[in-house]
Design a protein around this motif. Structure first.
Motif, PDB file in Angstrom:
ATOM      1  N   ALA A   2       8.584  -0.378  -3.588  1.00 29.85           N
ATOM      2  CA  ALA A   2       7.738  -1.516  -3.958  1.00 29.85           C
ATOM      3  C   ALA A   2       8.137  -2.108  -5.301  1.00 29.85           C
ATOM      4  O   ALA A   2       7.899  -3.289  -5.557  1.00 29.85           O
ATOM      5  CB  ALA A   2       6.276  -1.089  -3.983  1.00 29.85           C
ATOM      6  N   GLN A   3       8.769  -1.314  -6.176  1.00 27.60           N
ATOM      7  CA  GLN A   3       9.149  -1.782  -7.505  1.00 27.60           C
ATOM      8  C   GLN A   3      10.513  -2.472  -7.536  1.00 27.60           C
ATOM      9  O   GLN A   3      10.868  -3.080  -8.541  1.00 27.60           O
ATOM     10  CB  GLN A   3       9.154  -0.614  -8.495  1.00 27.60           C
ATOM     11  N   LEU A   4      11.284  -2.387  -6.461  1.00 27.59           N
ATOM     12  CA  LEU A   4      12.607  -3.012  -6.441  1.00 27.59           C
ATOM     13  C   LEU A   4      12.483  -4.533  -6.552  1.00 27.59           C
ATOM     14  O   LEU A   4      11.680  -5.147  -5.849  1.00 27.59           O
ATOM     15  CB  LEU A   4      13.347  -2.658  -5.150  1.00 27.59           C
ATOM     16  N   PRO A   5      13.267  -5.138  -7.440  1.00 27.21           N
ATOM     17  CA  PRO A   5      13.189  -6.598  -7.601  1.00 27.21           C
ATOM     18  C   PRO A   5      13.471  -7.364  -6.311  1.00 27.21           C
ATOM     19  O   PRO A   5      12.839  -8.376  -6.043  1.00 27.21           O
ATOM     20  CB  PRO A   5      14.251  -6.900  -8.664  1.00 27.21           C
ATOM     21  N   CYS A   6      14.402  -6.853  -5.506  1.00 24.91           N
ATOM     22  CA  CYS A   6      14.725  -7.575  -4.272  1.00 24.91           C
ATOM     23  C   CYS A   6      13.536  -7.575  -3.305  1.00 24.91           C
ATOM     24  O   CYS A   6      13.270  -8.574  -2.638  1.00 24.91           O
ATOM     25  CB  CYS A   6      15.967  -6.998  -3.608  1.00 24.91           C
ATOM     26  N   ILE A   7      12.789  -6.483  -3.254  1.00 27.35           N
ATOM     27  CA  ILE A   7      11.605  -6.423  -2.398  1.00 27.35           C
ATOM     28  C   ILE A   7      10.513  -7.336  -2.948  1.00 27.35           C
ATOM     29  O   ILE A   7       9.848  -8.043  -2.193  1.00 27.35           O
ATOM     30  CB  ILE A   7      11.086  -4.970  -2.272  1.00 27.35           C
ATOM     31  N   GLN A   8      10.367  -7.365  -4.270  1.00 24.37           N
ATOM     32  CA  GLN A   8       9.371  -8.249  -4.894  1.00 24.37           C
ATOM     33  C   GLN A   8       9.660  -9.712  -4.539  1.00 24.37           C
ATOM     34  O   GLN A   8       8.749 -10.466  -4.206  1.00 24.37           O
ATOM     35  CB  GLN A   8       9.394  -8.066  -6.417  1.00 24.37           C
ATOM     36  N   GLU A   9      10.932 -10.102  -4.612  1.00 21.01           N
ATOM     37  CA  GLU A   9      11.315 -11.481  -4.279  1.00 21.01           C
ATOM     38  C   GLU A   9      11.100 -11.779  -2.807  1.00 21.01           C
ATOM     39  O   GLU A   9      10.647 -12.854  -2.447  1.00 21.01           O
ATOM     40  CB  GLU A   9      12.772 -11.743  -4.671  1.00 21.01           C
ATOM     41  N   LEU A  10      11.441 -10.819  -1.947  1.00 26.25           N
ATOM     42  CA  LEU A  10      11.249 -11.020  -0.515  1.00 26.25           C
ATOM     43  C   LEU A  10       9.780 -11.208  -0.172  1.00 26.25           C
ATOM     44  O   LEU A  10       9.431 -12.027   0.677  1.00 26.25           O
ATOM     45  CB  LEU A  10      11.816  -9.837   0.275  1.00 26.25           C
ATOM     46  N   ASN A  55       0.851  -1.199   0.000  1.00 29.61           N
ATOM     47  CA  ASN A  55       0.000   0.000   0.000  1.00 29.61           C
ATOM     48  C   ASN A  55       0.885   1.246   0.000  1.00 29.61           C
ATOM     49  O   ASN A  55       0.953   1.950   1.006  1.00 29.61           O
ATOM     50  CB  ASN A  55      -0.920  -0.027   1.222  1.00 29.61           C
ATOM     51  N   PRO A  56       1.558   1.522  -1.117  1.00 32.36           N
ATOM     52  CA  PRO A  56       2.476   2.668  -1.151  1.00 32.36           C
ATOM     53  C   PRO A  56       1.734   4.000  -1.074  1.00 32.36           C
ATOM     54  O   PRO A  56       0.747   4.211  -1.776  1.00 32.36           O
ATOM     55  CB  PRO A  56       3.199   2.505  -2.483  1.00 32.36           C
ATOM     56  N   GLN A  57       2.199   4.887  -0.190  1.00 29.59           N
ATOM     57  CA  GLN A  57       1.579   6.193  -0.001  1.00 29.59           C
ATOM     58  C   GLN A  57       2.358   7.307  -0.710  1.00 29.59           C
ATOM     59  O   GLN A  57       1.768   8.206  -1.268  1.00 29.59           O
ATOM     60  CB  GLN A  57       1.498   6.520   1.500  1.00 29.59           C
ATOM     61  N   SER A  58       3.679   7.231  -0.679  1.00 28.31           N
ATOM     62  CA  SER A  58       4.498   8.285  -1.267  1.00 28.31           C
ATOM     63  C   SER A  58       5.245   7.752  -2.494  1.00 28.31           C
ATOM     64  O   SER A  58       5.243   6.549  -2.769  1.00 28.31           O
ATOM     65  CB  SER A  58       5.512   8.787  -0.238  1.00 28.31           C
ATOM     66  N   ASP A  59       5.903   8.660  -3.202  1.00 30.71           N
ATOM     67  CA  ASP A  59       6.715   8.258  -4.356  1.00 30.71           C
ATOM     68  C   ASP A  59       7.852   7.331  -3.920  1.00 30.71           C
ATOM     69  O   ASP A  59       8.208   6.390  -4.619  1.00 30.71           O
ATOM     70  CB  ASP A  59       7.282   9.484  -5.066  1.00 30.71           C
ATOM     71  N   PHE A  60       8.418   7.623  -2.758  1.00 27.36           N
ATOM     72  CA  PHE A  60       9.497   6.787  -2.235  1.00 27.36           C
ATOM     73  C   PHE A  60       9.006   5.357  -2.008  1.00 27.36           C
ATOM     74  O   PHE A  60       9.657   4.392  -2.405  1.00 27.36           O
ATOM     75  CB  PHE A  60      10.044   7.372  -0.929  1.00 27.36           C
TER      76      PHE A  60
END
Length: 112
Positions: A27-35, A17-22
């Motif tokens: 959320a788009q980082l591949p490492c976060i997607q994999e985690l 649930n991203p609120q800001s641009d940061f």
């Protein structure tokens, strides 16, 4: 008083649930997607107790002496957790060490 959140909870909330641009960029980082896809996401806090074994079991599994186990700890090869005087190890760390030191390729190609 509110209980502090674990970093995995914070990252999961930011990615889902991203609120800001940061947060959208995170959320788009591949490492976060994999985690987020990983069932074990959350680190040590979410590991079950069956995933941890004591030094006696490690020595039995690997057929090593107490001194060899101490050397693995001292050299940073085998991560551990200490509670009082008792030391525990994650099964996944032991499996990783065995996999990292697998030498079948060297044996198969010996003398060529």
């Amino acid at each position: 008083m509110k209980e502090p959140k674990h970093i995995s909870e914070i990252l999961r909330e930011m990615a889902q649930n991203p609120q800001s641009d940061f947060e959208k960029a995170i959320a788009q980082l591949p490492c976060i997607q994999e985690l987020l896809k990983s069932p074990s996401f959350g680190g040590v806090g979410e590991a079950s107790l069956e995933d941890w074994i004591d030094g006696q079991d490690v020595m039995h599994l690997l057929h090593i002496s107490p001194r060899t186990l101490q050397t693995l700890r001292s050299n940073g090869i085998l991560p551990f957790s200490r509670i009082g005087n008792k030391i525990y190890y994650k099964r996944s760390d032991i499996q990783r060490i065995l996999q990292d030191n697998y030498t079948m390729f060297k044996i198969r190609n010996y003398g060529k």
